[in-house]
Design a protein around this motif. Structure first.
Motif, mmCIF file in Angstrom:
data_model
loop_
_atom_site.group_PDB
_atom_site.id
_atom_site.type_symbol
_atom_site.label_atom_id
_atom_site.label_comp_id
_atom_site.label_asym_id
_atom_site.label_seq_id
_atom_site.Cartn_x
_atom_site.Cartn_y
_atom_site.Cartn_z
ATOM 1 N N VAL A 224 0.852 -1.192 0.000
ATOM 2 C CA VAL A 224 0.000 0.000 0.000
ATOM 3 C C VAL A 224 0.889 1.243 0.000
ATOM 4 N N LEU A 225 1.921 1.236 0.852
ATOM 5 C CA LEU A 225 2.874 2.343 0.897
ATOM 6 C C LEU A 225 3.660 2.433 -0.413
ATOM 7 N N PHE A 226 4.023 1.288 -0.957
ATOM 8 C CA PHE A 226 4.769 1.229 -2.221
ATOM 9 C C PHE A 226 3.959 1.862 -3.350
ATOM 10 N N GLY A 227 2.669 1.530 -3.414
ATOM 11 C CA GLY A 227 1.813 2.104 -4.449
ATOM 12 C C GLY A 227 1.682 3.608 -4.305
ATOM 13 N N TRP A 228 1.638 4.070 -3.072
ATOM 14 C CA TRP A 228 1.583 5.501 -2.807
ATOM 15 C C TRP A 228 2.835 6.182 -3.352
ATOM 16 N N GLY A 229 3.993 5.603 -3.087
ATOM 17 C CA GLY A 229 5.234 6.184 -3.577
ATOM 18 C C GLY A 229 5.349 6.136 -5.089
ATOM 19 N N LEU A 230 4.775 5.084 -5.684
ATOM 20 C CA LEU A 230 4.891 4.902 -7.126
ATOM 21 C C LEU A 230 4.083 5.927 -7.914
ATOM 22 N N ARG A 231 3.160 6.629 -7.222
ATOM 23 C CA ARG A 231 2.329 7.608 -7.918
ATOM 24 C C ARG A 231 3.142 8.744 -8.509
#
Length: 296
Positions: A231-238
């Motif tokens: 979930v945190l990874f997806g946030w950063g990938l934005r």
């Protein structure tokens, strides 16, 4: 941008606990079963919190291709990653898998986006190759309970895991670039990957049912390093490019190596530490290299 970086740092620290936690799983449970269980359960949780958006993303023809490509990486990654740690040790498996990620990500950008590879990148990549070779040589005296003869195969599987990691990171970035939210993208990619991983788990996971402590560890791996971290990874990938993401997350092998040495009792000889240092230097060089625009 800063919050995205901190999200990636938090995700990397969670991932860094993966190898140490997995080392306490019962020996009767194969690394294949551990990887399949962790990613299948975590992927199902990611899909559950974003089902509507994930299904909508899968229905989009322009996103579906990248989602399926990313799902291939999701399937391959845990099977190769946990097997690499089982054969080569937690420290070496983590460093090779995550250390090679930025190199594979840059190659994907070169092949797909046409971005040229600079001389600095070439220097960094060459340094990384030397570092991996030294790490393999230096692992013979310090991979804990790992069989020294199995270290080269473990390193090869670590490289496969690194390529798979770069693949689903790159593909997820492409989907987010199409306007799909990061949560929906993570849910779709990992939800699709969870389907074949569930089949692998059914075929290999029987020993898990006979070991309640191992089930508890798998639960932590699925909820912490898998669900919350991604979930945190997806946030950063934005807002951060895939090749940069894979560099930031190199905090993970550093944390994993420290935990492997302090808690698991692994050790590397001097040559192995030099190889590890070279890999981190190589990644730093690659991450700070200016990336020219697409080629002709």
């Amino acid at each position: 941008m800063r919050s995205a970086l901190w999200a990636l740092v938090a995700a990397s620290i969670l991932w860094g606990t993966t190898g140490t936690a997995a080392s306490f799983v019962d020996d009767a449970v194969s690394p294949i079963a551990t990887g399949a269980a962790t990613m299948a359960v975590g992927g199902a949780l990611l899909l559950a919190i974003s089902a509507r958006g994930a299904i909508a993303a899968v229905r989009r023809p322009d996103a579906r291709r990248w989602l399926l490509i990313g799902a291939v990486g999701v399937v391959v990654y845990p099977l190769a990653f946990y097997s690499a740690m089982d054969l080569a040790g937690v420290a070496i498996g983590n460093v090779v898998a995550l250390g090679s990620g930025p190199l594979f990500a840059a190659i994907l950008e070169r092949v797909v986006d046409g971005r040229r590879l600079t001389r600095r990148w070439m220097l960094g990549a060459s340094t990384g190759v030397v570092g991996v070779a030294l790490l393999v040589a230096g692992g013979h005296g310090g991979t804990g309970s790992a069989d020294p003869a199995a270290v080269p195969l473990g390193v090869a599987l670590g490289l496969l895991a690194g390529a798979a990691y770069a693949l689903y990171t790159f593909a997820s970035g492409r989907v987010i670039g199409l306007g799909v939210s990061s949560r929906s993208t993570m849910g779709a990619v990992f939800g699709l990957g969870a389907v074949p991983l569930t089949a692998v788990l059914v075929a290999t996971g029987a020993p898990l049912l006979q070991s309640p402590p191992s089930l508890a560890i798998i639960g932590y791996l699925a909820v912490g390093p898998m669900f919350l971290a991604y979930v945190l990874f997806g946030w950063g990938l934005r807002s951060i490019r895939s090749s940069t993401v894979t560099v930031v997350t190199l905090l993970e092998p550093v944390v994993a190596t420290l935990l492997a040495v302090v808690i698991v009792g692994e050790r590397l000889d001097a040559l192995g530490w030099v190889g590890l240092a070279l890999i981190l230097v190589a990644v730093t060089v690659v991450s700070t290299a200016r990336r020219p625009g697409p080629g002709p």
